[in-house]
Design a protein around this motif. Structure first.
Motif, PDB file in Angstrom:
ATOM      1  N   ILE A 122       0.839  -1.205   0.000  1.00 57.70           N
ATOM      2  CA  ILE A 122       0.000   0.000   0.000  1.00 57.70           C
ATOM      3  C   ILE A 122       0.874   1.256   0.000  1.00 57.70           C
ATOM      4  O   ILE A 122       0.621   2.214  -0.739  1.00 57.70           O
ATOM      5  CB  ILE A 122      -0.945   0.004   1.220  1.00 57.70           C
ATOM      6  N   GLU A 123       1.925   1.251   0.815  1.00 52.55           N
ATOM      7  CA  GLU A 123       2.817   2.410   0.907  1.00 52.55           C
ATOM      8  C   GLU A 123       3.560   2.650  -0.411  1.00 52.55           C
ATOM      9  O   GLU A 123       3.753   3.800  -0.821  1.00 52.55           O
ATOM     10  CB  GLU A 123       3.802   2.208   2.052  1.00 52.55           C
ATOM     11  N   TYR A 124       3.970   1.572  -1.066  1.00 49.98           N
ATOM     12  CA  TYR A 124       4.625   1.719  -2.371  1.00 49.98           C
ATOM     13  C   TYR A 124       3.688   2.390  -3.369  1.00 49.98           C
ATOM     14  O   TYR A 124       4.095   3.276  -4.129  1.00 49.98           O
ATOM     15  CB  TYR A 124       5.067   0.360  -2.911  1.00 49.98           C
ATOM     16  N   ILE A 125       2.431   1.982  -3.375  1.00 47.90           N
ATOM     17  CA  ILE A 125       1.457   2.557  -4.313  1.00 47.90           C
ATOM     18  C   ILE A 125       1.168   4.014  -3.968  1.00 47.90           C
ATOM     19  O   ILE A 125       1.092   4.869  -4.858  1.00 47.90           O
ATOM     20  CB  ILE A 125       0.160   1.718  -4.313  1.00 47.90           C
ATOM     21  N   ILE A 126       1.018   4.315  -2.691  1.00 47.10           N
ATOM     22  CA  ILE A 126       0.752   5.689  -2.259  1.00 47.10           C
ATOM     23  C   ILE A 126       1.883   6.621  -2.701  1.00 47.10           C
ATOM     24  O   ILE A 126       1.645   7.730  -3.183  1.00 47.10           O
ATOM     25  CB  ILE A 126       0.583   5.753  -0.724  1.00 47.10           C
ATOM     26  N   ASN A 127       3.119   6.164  -2.530  1.00 47.96           N
ATOM     27  CA  ASN A 127       4.286   7.007  -2.804  1.00 47.96           C
ATOM     28  C   ASN A 127       4.732   7.011  -4.267  1.00 47.96           C
ATOM     29  O   ASN A 127       5.580   7.818  -4.652  1.00 47.96           O
ATOM     30  CB  ASN A 127       5.459   6.562  -1.923  1.00 47.96           C
TER      31      ASN A 127
END
Length: 279
Positions: A122-127
């Protein structure tokens, strides 16, 4: 995570020693809760070190951590449902089997979730500046659905169902982007080459595959696994699609929740824009 489901679903990734340990745990789940790693090593004629390595391979800190999860998994062990279609099935039987198959697939998918890996994804996609999606066949449906969800909340996502077009994505990608591979087998020709290429280029990759020794998962930064299905091909494709949709929906919910009010506004703006353009 349901430990029992996780151990069963990872069977294709085990070494010979790991298979022995896994089979013993599945057959004696209640009996080993008070065992030490050394005791289980003796019972399986392996070693304490092998038991600890097996536990860590499944994502646990050690054997004690695995036992805690195992204790909580006892009551959640699912029934073995035979969902293969037969010529003698009437419509009522067909409806029941399809219902049970879908329920079983969704339950096992949720029971297999590794929350740490899901959060990382999720964090990879957000960033990411841009999310590039890769998938063919039944996975193309999942990839397209996920790309449309992300676009509606203003996240730049790129997908094309043509595998040859997907291969050209590499020329535009940078380490600030993220690739999402959706491949049940993790061995699809074209996707395996892309996964290797992106890894060598330092591009973060998220894989959604079955829990097995597969090339896509091996070359990805974060692995999200879906249940292993050994049914008829026509049944497996339905199950893998359902499981993959569960996983991409969870990724979407995580991204959406990160900026809840702004994403709500973007959805309303997108809906309003489409309505106005269709008039």
């Amino acid at each position: 995570m349901n430990c029992l489901v996780q151990i069963r679903e990872a069977q294709k990734s085990y070494t010979t020693t790991e298979k022995i340990i896994a089979e013993y745990i599945l057959e004696h789940a209640h009996d080993i809760l008070n065992d030490s790693a050394q005791e289980l090593g003796k019972k399986t004629q392996t070693s304490a070190a092998a038991v600890i390595r097996f536990s860590k391979k499944l994502g646990y800190k050690g054997f004690s951590d695995l036992k805690i999860s195992l204790a909580g998994s006892q009551q959640n062990e699912e029934e073995n449902i035979d969902a293969v279609l037969e010529e003698t099935d009437d419509l009522s039987t067909l409806i029941h089997k399809c219902c049970q198959l879908n329920i079983s697939t969704v339950q096992k998918t949720y029971q297999m979730i590794n929350e740490k890996n899901l959060q990382k994804a999720i964090e990879y996609i957000i960033n990411a500046q841009t999310v590039y999606l890769f998938g063919v066949g039944s996975s193309a449906i999942v990839a397209y659905d996920f790309s449309q969800k992300l676009i509606r909340i203003g996240k730049k996502a790129i997908y094309n169902s043509d595998i040859h077009v997907q291969m050209t994505f590499a020329e535009s990608m940078s380490p600030n982007d993220v690739a999402v591979f959706i491949s049940y087998s993790g061995m699809t020709t074209g996707l395996t080459g892309m996964a290797k290429k992106l890894k060598s280029d330092g591009i973060p990759c998220i894989s959604i595959t079955q829990n097995s020794k597969n090339i896509v998962a091996k070359n990805s930064t974060v692995n999200l696994f879906v249940p292993l299905e050994e049914k008829e091909i026509r049944i497996g494709a339905i199950s893998s699609r359902s499981a993959s949709l569960v996983m991409t929906d969870l990724l979407y919910y995580g991204v959406y929740k990160n900026d809840l009010q702004d994403n709500k506004d973007k959805l309303l703006e997108t809906k309003d824009l489409v309505s106005r353009l269709l008039k």
